[in-house]
Structures are given as structure tokens and as C-alpha cells.
Design a protein around this motif. Structure first.
Motif, PDB file in Angstrom:
ATOM      1  N   LEU A 125       0.816  -1.214   0.000  1.00  0.00           N
ATOM      2  CA  LEU A 125       0.000   0.000   0.000  1.00  0.00           C
ATOM      3  C   LEU A 125       0.850   1.265   0.000  1.00  0.00           C
ATOM      4  CD1 LEU A 125      -2.910   1.192   0.260  1.00  0.00           C
ATOM      5  CD2 LEU A 125      -2.536   1.209   2.717  1.00  0.00           C
ATOM      6  N   TRP A 156      -5.177   0.283  -4.002  1.00  0.00           N
ATOM      7  CA  TRP A 156      -6.016  -0.239  -2.920  1.00  0.00           C
ATOM      8  C   TRP A 156      -6.478  -1.669  -3.160  1.00  0.00           C
ATOM      9  CZ3 TRP A 156      -8.246   4.866  -4.380  1.00  0.00           C
ATOM     10  CH2 TRP A 156      -7.789   5.893  -3.557  1.00  0.00           C
ATOM     11  N   LYS A 220     -11.940  -0.033  -3.532  1.00  0.00           N
ATOM     12  CA  LYS A 220     -11.285  -0.999  -2.649  1.00  0.00           C
ATOM     13  C   LYS A 220     -11.654  -2.439  -2.970  1.00  0.00           C
ATOM     14  CE  LYS A 220     -10.516   1.901   1.422  1.00  0.00           C
ATOM     15  NZ  LYS A 220     -10.715   2.012   2.890  1.00  0.00           N
TER      16      LYS A 220
END
Length: 340
Positions: A125, A156, A220
Motif C-alpha cells: 500500500l 487499494w 477498494k
């Protein structure tokens, strides 16, 4: 455990702060980012039952895991900045017998990991990267085989599919440009989806789409589908937006051939495809499960456990304002401006 209508069938204890789950046949593995333990479960006559656990050595917190067809477990240890491969025999799960464990250095924050075909993909990340490693015949990653996809912004989510001509990856994240605040605002931080083809030891970008302008903000959760030799599609949800989108690419030319959107409440944190065009989504803003298909959306709110009372309205409103576009609904995606 849920059925296809997102009705809860069973709920079992898991490692602390469970964030990783993988399935191999009738066996389920779960890890937690506040624990060094992996719990195992098995389906038995329609019931999901505990089937032992192992303690991972030298681990701080296990953020995600996956499992390969050889039975090797792959773990992303975000806090210790490494990823781990484990092969455990049956006695290891029941009486604590030793098992084979290999460690591979990460960079900053490896937090998602997937095994697809002959490849292992690790999402870091804070390094803003995907690392793709080959695996050997036993299922262990091969040192020195890494291919790196590097962005200027965080990635993400991703999904990948192995094809006869290589690995196809769809990734959701911030647009791949340096952050620019010279105009007095956060510039170039729209949400984008990227399509990559990995073959011949290299990763080539095959498509790109700004999804913020489609109302899909902070993607996400993403699901990739290979349509044929030339085409692929990505079903993309937005944690902070008001829509989901399906994007179809021609992998050979890199041209987007179709885009469709549909309303979807913000908060999608994870997605699982249950059949062609049908998905179950975990929504952590609503504390709910959502089933999406051609028949529409079915929502089932997760019941709180005895030691977890319902959250207050103020808490829910504050979380929604922080994580979605509700605080600035009129933001634009034009030029350097961004919806976030």
C-alpha cells in the motif's frame, strides 16, 4: 458463512481483527492483523467447523493470506514488512508440530496477497506497488523472479486471472501521477482502474480509466473477468462513491469498448463473485452484506455480537462524511481537480 441471498448461516471465532480469508476445496483459512495465528475451518455436511490452528513464527500481524493448489499458504505481514510462505502438514494444525516456513522481504506495507496460476501477487500500500513473483513446482515463490508494477499513488485493490498468454491484472487506486498541491488543492488524486498484462518477464499496461468521473470513488473491491482471448472486464465498486461500474477492455488494443454504471451505496470493502454477473459485497460502512445480480441488490445487515453493541448515529454519520464524497459532493474530476 452466508447463502446466496446473504442470509447468515454461521458465525465462528477467528483470530483477532480478522482481515484475510482463503478457501481451498472444503477448507477455509483465516488470519488477523492483530494476531500471529492462522485458524483453519472445514465444511462438514453443510456445516463450517473449526479444524485447528498454527502460530506463525516471527510475525507481528497477518493482514492477508491466500493458498495455492499445492497447499502452500501465502501471508502478508504488513507490520513486519514481509511476506511469508508456509507448508503445514496435518499434525501441525492439531498438535503444534513444526512446519516449513519461508520469509521474503517486503518494502513498506504489504497488505494484500493473491496466488493466481504460476504467480504470486503482493500489493504494498505505502510503496504504491504490485510485486509479481513466479512460484516453483512446490508452490514456493522463486527468489529473483520478481516483476514490479510501480505507481505514484497507492493501489487499494486488485484482481488477477491466469490466461494461456500470461497473467491479467486489474488494479484500483489513485491515478498514477505525483500529488500536486501548487494550485492550493490536492491535485491529481482521482480514482483510476488499470489493466496490466504480465508475460515474458514484464508487466505492460493495457488499459486505464478514470472511475471517479463515473461516481466510483476509492475502489477498494474489484472483480476481473476474462471474456475471451481479446477482451476482459472489471466490475469495480467504490468505497466512497455512489456507483459501481463494469468496464470492458480489448486487451489486444488497450481500447475500452464498453462502460456501464449502476447505483451502489458506498462502503464496499471486499467482493466475491458467486456466478457470472452476480456478486456478494462486504459493506463496512453499512455493516452489511449485499448481493448484486441482474435481479437487483439484496442487503442483509450484520447482527452485532453480544460484546459489540450497535454504533450510534453520530458515529455512522461521522464515518460516512470522512470516507465518502458526502462532505464535498460537488467536487470535479476535470483536469487536476479530483473527486475524493
Amino acid at each position: 458463512m452466508l447463502d446466496e441471498s446473504v442470509r447468515e448461516l454461521a458465525r465462528l471465532p477467528a483470530p483477532k481483527s480478522p482481515t484475510g480469508l482463503a478457501v481451498l476445496g472444503d477448507t477455509v483459512f483465516v488470519c488477523g492483523e492483530l494476531s500471529s495465528r492462522i485458524d483453519r475451518y472445514r465444511f462438514n455436511e453443510g456445516r463450517l467447523e473449526p479444524a485447528g490452528s498454527i502460530e506463525v513464527a516471527n510475525a507481528t500481524g497477518l493482514r492477508d493470506l491466500d493458498v495455492g493448489p499445492e497447499g502452500v499458504l501465502y501471508i502478508a505481514d504488513e507490520h513486519s514488512t514481509k511476506w511469508i510462505a508456509i507448508r503445514a502438514s496435518e499434525p501441525s494444525w492439531s498438535n503444534g508440530a513444526t512446519f516449513e516456513q519461508r520469509e521474503y522481504p517486503g518494502k513498506i506495507a504489504p497488505f494484500r496477497i493473491e496466488r493466481r496460476g504460476a504467480y504470486l501477487i503482493v500489493d504494498d500500500l505505502l510503496e504504491h506497488s504490485l510485486t509479481i513473483a513466479s512460484v516453483d513446482a512446490q508452490g514456493f515463490p522463486v527468489l529473483g523472479s520478481n516483476i514490479k508494477i510501480q505507481h505514484d499513488g497507492p493501489i487499494w485493490s486488485f484482481d488477477a486471472k491466469a490466461t494461456p498468454t500470461g497473467l491479467l491484472i486489474a488494479a484500483g487506486g489513485v491515478e498514477d501521477r505525483p500529488l500536486d498541491r501548487s494550485g492550493g488543492f490536492f491535485g491529481w488524486i482521482d480514482s483510476f482502474v488499470f489493466l496490466y498484462r504480465v508475460s515474458g518477464g514484464t508487466a505492460t499496461r493495457r488499459g486505464i480509466q478514470n472511475v471517479s468521473e463515473l461516481g466510483v470513488i476509492t475502489p477498494k473491491a474489484i472483480s476481473l473477468d476474462v471474456i475471451d482471448d481479446d477482451s476482459a472486464s472489471a466490475f469495480v465498486t467504490g468505497y466512497g462513491g455512489e456507483n459501481a461500474a463494469r468496464i470492458v477492455w480489448n486487451d489486444r488494443t488497450g481500447v475500452i469498448t464498453n462502460i456501464s454504471t449502476a447505483p451502489l451505496a458506498p462502503g464496499s470493502a471486499a467482493i466475491a463473485e458467486i456466478s457470472a454477473g452476480s456478486f456478494i459485497i462486504a459493506n463496512s460502512l453499512l455493516d452489511a452484506w449485499e448481493a448484486i445480480s441482474e435481479r437487483g441488490i439484496r442487503t442483509s445487515f450484520a447482527a452485532p455480537t453480544a460484546n459489540s453493541p450497535p454504533r450510534s448515529t453520530a458515529s455512522r454519520v461521522g464515518e460516512a462524511l470522512f470516507f465518502t464524497s458526502l462532505m464535498a459532493p460537488n467536487n470535479s474530476s476535470d483536469g487536476a481537480h479530483s473527486r475524493f
